[in-house]
Write a protein that holds these residues in place. Structure first.
Motif, PDB file in Angstrom:
ATOM      1  N   PHE A  52     -97.551  32.932 -10.930  1.00 53.21           N
ATOM      2  CA  PHE A  52     -98.686  33.846 -10.805  1.00 53.21           C
ATOM      3  C   PHE A  52     -99.564  33.860 -12.052  1.00 53.21           C
ATOM      4  O   PHE A  52    -100.497  34.651 -12.129  1.00 53.21           O
ATOM      5  CB  PHE A  52     -98.195  35.261 -10.497  1.00 53.21           C
ATOM      6  CG  PHE A  52     -97.753  35.450  -9.065  1.00 53.21           C
ATOM      7  CD1 PHE A  52     -98.630  35.926  -8.101  1.00 53.21           C
ATOM      8  CD2 PHE A  52     -96.465  35.124  -8.687  1.00 53.21           C
ATOM      9  CE1 PHE A  52     -98.233  36.091  -6.786  1.00 53.21           C
ATOM     10  CE2 PHE A  52     -96.045  35.284  -7.365  1.00 53.21           C
ATOM     11  CZ  PHE A  52     -96.929  35.764  -6.410  1.00 53.21           C
ATOM     12  N   ASP A  53     -99.259  33.000 -13.004  1.00 54.49           N
ATOM     13  CA  ASP A  53    -100.085  32.914 -14.202  1.00 54.49           C
ATOM     14  C   ASP A  53    -101.450  32.347 -13.805  1.00 54.49           C
ATOM     15  O   ASP A  53    -101.553  31.211 -13.334  1.00 54.49           O
ATOM     16  CB  ASP A  53     -99.412  32.009 -15.236  1.00 54.49           C
ATOM     17  CG  ASP A  53    -100.091  32.075 -16.588  1.00 54.49           C
ATOM     18  OD1 ASP A  53    -100.495  33.166 -16.993  1.00 54.49           O
ATOM     19  OD2 ASP A  53    -100.225  31.016 -17.237  1.00 54.49           O
ATOM     20  N   ASP A 162     -91.339  32.624  -6.641  1.00 52.14           N
ATOM     21  CA  ASP A 162     -91.748  33.795  -7.419  1.00 52.14           C
ATOM     22  C   ASP A 162     -92.410  34.833  -6.519  1.00 52.14           C
ATOM     23  O   ASP A 162     -93.117  34.502  -5.566  1.00 52.14           O
ATOM     24  CB  ASP A 162     -92.719  33.383  -8.530  1.00 52.14           C
ATOM     25  CG  ASP A 162     -92.059  32.521  -9.587  1.00 52.14           C
ATOM     26  OD1 ASP A 162     -90.839  32.690  -9.801  1.00 52.14           O
ATOM     27  OD2 ASP A 162     -92.755  31.690 -10.192  1.00 52.14           O
ATOM     28  N   ARG A 163     -92.224  36.122  -6.886  1.00 50.55           N
ATOM     29  CA  ARG A 163     -92.747  37.209  -6.065  1.00 50.55           C
ATOM     30  C   ARG A 163     -93.307  38.331  -6.931  1.00 50.55           C
ATOM     31  O   ARG A 163     -92.827  38.567  -8.040  1.00 50.55           O
ATOM     32  CB  ARG A 163     -91.642  37.788  -5.174  1.00 50.55           C
ATOM     33  CG  ARG A 163     -91.052  36.828  -4.156  1.00 50.55           C
ATOM     34  CD  ARG A 163     -89.796  37.392  -3.539  1.00 50.55           C
ATOM     35  NE  ARG A 163     -88.728  37.521  -4.536  1.00 50.55           N
ATOM     36  CZ  ARG A 163     -87.700  38.367  -4.433  1.00 50.55           C
ATOM     37  NH1 ARG A 163     -87.602  39.160  -3.378  1.00 50.55           N
ATOM     38  NH2 ARG A 163     -86.781  38.414  -5.370  1.00 50.55           N
ATOM     39  N   ILE A 164     -94.319  39.015  -6.396  1.00 46.03           N
ATOM     40  CA  ILE A 164     -94.781  40.283  -6.943  1.00 46.03           C
ATOM     41  C   ILE A 164     -94.897  41.264  -5.781  1.00 46.03           C
ATOM     42  O   ILE A 164     -94.908  40.857  -4.613  1.00 46.03           O
ATOM     43  CB  ILE A 164     -96.123  40.163  -7.693  1.00 46.03           C
ATOM     44  CG1 ILE A 164     -97.248  39.757  -6.734  1.00 46.03           C
ATOM     45  CG2 ILE A 164     -96.017  39.200  -8.868  1.00 46.03           C
ATOM     46  CD1 ILE A 164     -98.634  39.791  -7.378  1.00 46.03           C
ATOM     47  N   ILE A 165     -94.980  42.545  -6.105  1.00 46.33           N
ATOM     48  CA  ILE A 165     -95.067  43.593  -5.087  1.00 46.33           C
ATOM     49  C   ILE A 165     -96.475  44.182  -5.079  1.00 46.33           C
ATOM     50  O   ILE A 165     -97.026  44.523  -6.136  1.00 46.33           O
ATOM     51  CB  ILE A 165     -94.049  44.720  -5.356  1.00 46.33           C
ATOM     52  CG1 ILE A 165     -92.612  44.167  -5.387  1.00 46.33           C
ATOM     53  CG2 ILE A 165     -94.180  45.839  -4.316  1.00 46.33           C
ATOM     54  CD1 ILE A 165     -92.146  43.583  -4.072  1.00 46.33           C
ATOM     55  N   LEU A 166     -97.045  44.307  -3.894  1.00 44.81           N
ATOM     56  CA  LEU A 166     -98.309  45.013  -3.716  1.00 44.81           C
ATOM     57  C   LEU A 166     -98.055  46.192  -2.799  1.00 44.81           C
ATOM     58  O   LEU A 166     -97.677  46.024  -1.637  1.00 44.81           O
ATOM     59  CB  LEU A 166     -99.372  44.097  -3.100  1.00 44.81           C
ATOM     60  CG  LEU A 166    -100.751  44.743  -2.880  1.00 44.81           C
ATOM     61  CD1 LEU A 166    -101.413  45.077  -4.222  1.00 44.81           C
ATOM     62  CD2 LEU A 166    -101.661  43.823  -2.064  1.00 44.81           C
ATOM     63  N   THR A 279    -107.376  38.890 -13.507  1.00 41.38           N
ATOM     64  CA  THR A 279    -106.624  37.648 -13.669  1.00 41.38           C
ATOM     65  C   THR A 279    -105.278  37.980 -14.294  1.00 41.38           C
ATOM     66  O   THR A 279    -105.212  38.607 -15.358  1.00 41.38           O
ATOM     67  CB  THR A 279    -107.376  36.652 -14.575  1.00 41.38           C
ATOM     68  OG1 THR A 279    -108.666  36.381 -14.019  1.00 41.38           O
ATOM     69  CG2 THR A 279    -106.601  35.333 -14.668  1.00 41.38           C
ATOM     70  N   LEU A 280    -104.200  37.597 -13.620  1.00 39.32           N
ATOM     71  CA  LEU A 280    -102.858  37.871 -14.125  1.00 39.32           C
ATOM     72  C   LEU A 280    -102.468  36.790 -15.136  1.00 39.32           C
ATOM     73  O   LEU A 280    -102.698  35.602 -14.937  1.00 39.32           O
ATOM     74  CB  LEU A 280    -101.837  37.877 -12.982  1.00 39.32           C
ATOM     75  CG  LEU A 280    -102.096  38.852 -11.824  1.00 39.32           C
ATOM     76  CD1 LEU A 280    -100.895  38.853 -10.871  1.00 39.32           C
ATOM     77  CD2 LEU A 280    -102.372  40.259 -12.334  1.00 39.32           C
ATOM     78  N   LYS A 281    -101.892  37.238 -16.242  1.00 37.15           N
ATOM     79  CA  LYS A 281    -101.443  36.319 -17.287  1.00 37.15           C
ATOM     80  C   LYS A 281    -100.008  36.658 -17.687  1.00 37.15           C
ATOM     81  O   LYS A 281     -99.696  37.814 -17.992  1.00 37.15           O
ATOM     82  CB  LYS A 281    -102.346  36.416 -18.525  1.00 37.15           C
ATOM     83  CG  LYS A 281    -103.749  35.847 -18.336  1.00 37.15           C
ATOM     84  CD  LYS A 281    -103.719  34.348 -18.176  1.00 37.15           C
ATOM     85  CE  LYS A 281    -105.122  33.789 -18.043  1.00 37.15           C
ATOM     86  NZ  LYS A 281    -105.106  32.320 -17.835  1.00 37.15           N
ATOM     87  N   ARG A 282     -99.163  35.656 -17.673  1.00 31.43           N
ATOM     88  CA  ARG A 282     -97.776  35.870 -18.093  1.00 31.43           C
ATOM     89  C   ARG A 282     -97.711  35.837 -19.620  1.00 31.43           C
ATOM     90  O   ARG A 282     -98.218  34.922 -20.251  1.00 31.43           O
ATOM     91  CB  ARG A 282     -96.870  34.792 -17.512  1.00 31.43           C
ATOM     92  CG  ARG A 282     -95.433  34.870 -17.993  1.00 31.43           C
ATOM     93  CD  ARG A 282     -94.546  33.874 -17.288  1.00 31.43           C
ATOM     94  NE  ARG A 282     -93.210  33.883 -17.846  1.00 31.43           N
ATOM     95  CZ  ARG A 282     -92.262  34.733 -17.539  1.00 31.43           C
ATOM     96  NH1 ARG A 282     -92.525  35.688 -16.653  1.00 31.43           N
ATOM     97  NH2 ARG A 282     -91.074  34.677 -18.081  1.00 31.43           N
ATOM     98  N   SER A 283     -97.102  36.863 -20.205  1.00 30.68           N
ATOM     99  CA  SER A 283     -96.950  36.903 -21.659  1.00 30.68           C
ATOM    100  C   SER A 283     -95.544  36.471 -22.037  1.00 30.68           C
ATOM    101  O   SER A 283     -94.605  36.639 -21.250  1.00 30.68           O
ATOM    102  CB  SER A 283     -97.221  38.314 -22.176  1.00 30.68           C
ATOM    103  OG  SER A 283     -96.256  39.223 -21.684  1.00 30.68           O
TER     104      SER A 283
END
Length: 283
Positions: A52-53, A162-166, A279-283
């Motif tokens: 998701f980056d 990979d997953r995210i929750i909405l 914009t999603l960014k992985r840190s």
């Protein structure tokens, strides 16, 4: 009324009286409401998965169709969103201003349907969607336009493994919001985004494992004055009015959109309508 509120209303009233016959009135009534802007925000978190980056989410809110905002303007909005090539589109409530008296037709469905997002289109109820006997009408329109309703429930967005929750809640004012139910059986370790029409609900969201809340409802105040700020916002948008908010005792980030249309009065001043590209960014 406290002193600050009194001064804001006094100055605001003076501003309106002075500008009613001049260029200020013309600008606020006829120009600024059509100056749609794209606001860009980067959301950074170690919980954002690798897949998701760079993931792009476009939020639009509070179109209030029928109140000095028409379908030709809405078409321009749709084109602007599609030009951004979002992975996900979310609408955070108040599609039309008065659902019971709005002249519904197939064109609004066609325009909403033409919005493109590779990972789906989602929406939540706002107070105007429930008001004016609009609950079923708006649901039918959004459903035909292939938007998925989040009403005290959630969806899993997945890329590879990979997953995210909405998640989304019902409207706070005229609905029955239940955040516990919305994120029931979700993994708190997964990056979680909540759609909530009213921004002040964030004080409740703080108690839950939510990373980001996206809201509208406030219109940014619609009319903002230098050194004074907004003159008025509706209930449940009195604390958090526009832009980004962070919280010292939580990792929650709240983003409040100024929205697209107007309500009550057809003016915007120093408060341009906006869509937001996250914009999603992985840190």
């Amino acid at each position: 009324m406290n002193r600050r509120s009194f001064l804001k209303k006094l100055i605001g009233s003076t501003f309106i009286l002075l500008g009613v016959s001049g260029g200020t009135y013309y600008y606020a009534r006829n120009i600024e409401p059509s100056l749609l802007t794209t606001k860009e925000e980067v959301i950074t978190s170690s919980k954002i998965p690798t897949s998701f980056d760079g993931f792009k989410i476009v939020q639009f809110s509070d179109t209030h169709l029928g109140f000095h905002y028409n379908l030709d303007q809405f078409k321009e909005l749709v084109n602007k969103i599609n030009h951004l090539s979002p992975d996900l589109v979310v609408f955070t409530g108040d599609l039309v201003d008065d659902p019971n008296n709005y002249e519904w037709n197939s064109r609004i469905i066609e325009l909403l349907q033409s919005l493109n997002a590779t990972k789906g289109k989602y929406w939540i109820y706002g107070n105007h969607d429930h008001g004016g006997y609009g609950t079923e009408i708006v649901y039918d329109v959004m459903n035909q336009a292939q938007f998925k309703l989040l009403q005290n429930n959630h969806d899993v967005i997945q890329i590879n493994a990979d997953r995210i929750i909405l998640a989304g809640i019902d409207d706070v004012i005229l609905g029955k919001p239940n955040l516990s139910e919305a994120i029931k059986n979700t993994n708190p370790d997964l990056f979680t985004i909540l759609l909530a029409h009213e921004p002040d609900f964030a004080d409740t969201t703080l108690q839950f494992p939510v990373d980001v809340q996206l809201s509208g409802h406030s219109h940014g105040g619609q009319v903002r004055l230098p050194f004074i700020g907004h003159l008025y916002t509706p209930i449940y948008a009195e604390k958090y009015v526009e832009g980004k908010y962070t919280f010292s005792k939580s990792n929650l980030e709240l983003f409040v959109s100024r929205g697209i249309g107007t309500t009550r009065l057809p003016y915007r001043f120093l408060c341009k309508p906006e869509i937001t590209l996250f914009t999603l960014k992985r840190s």
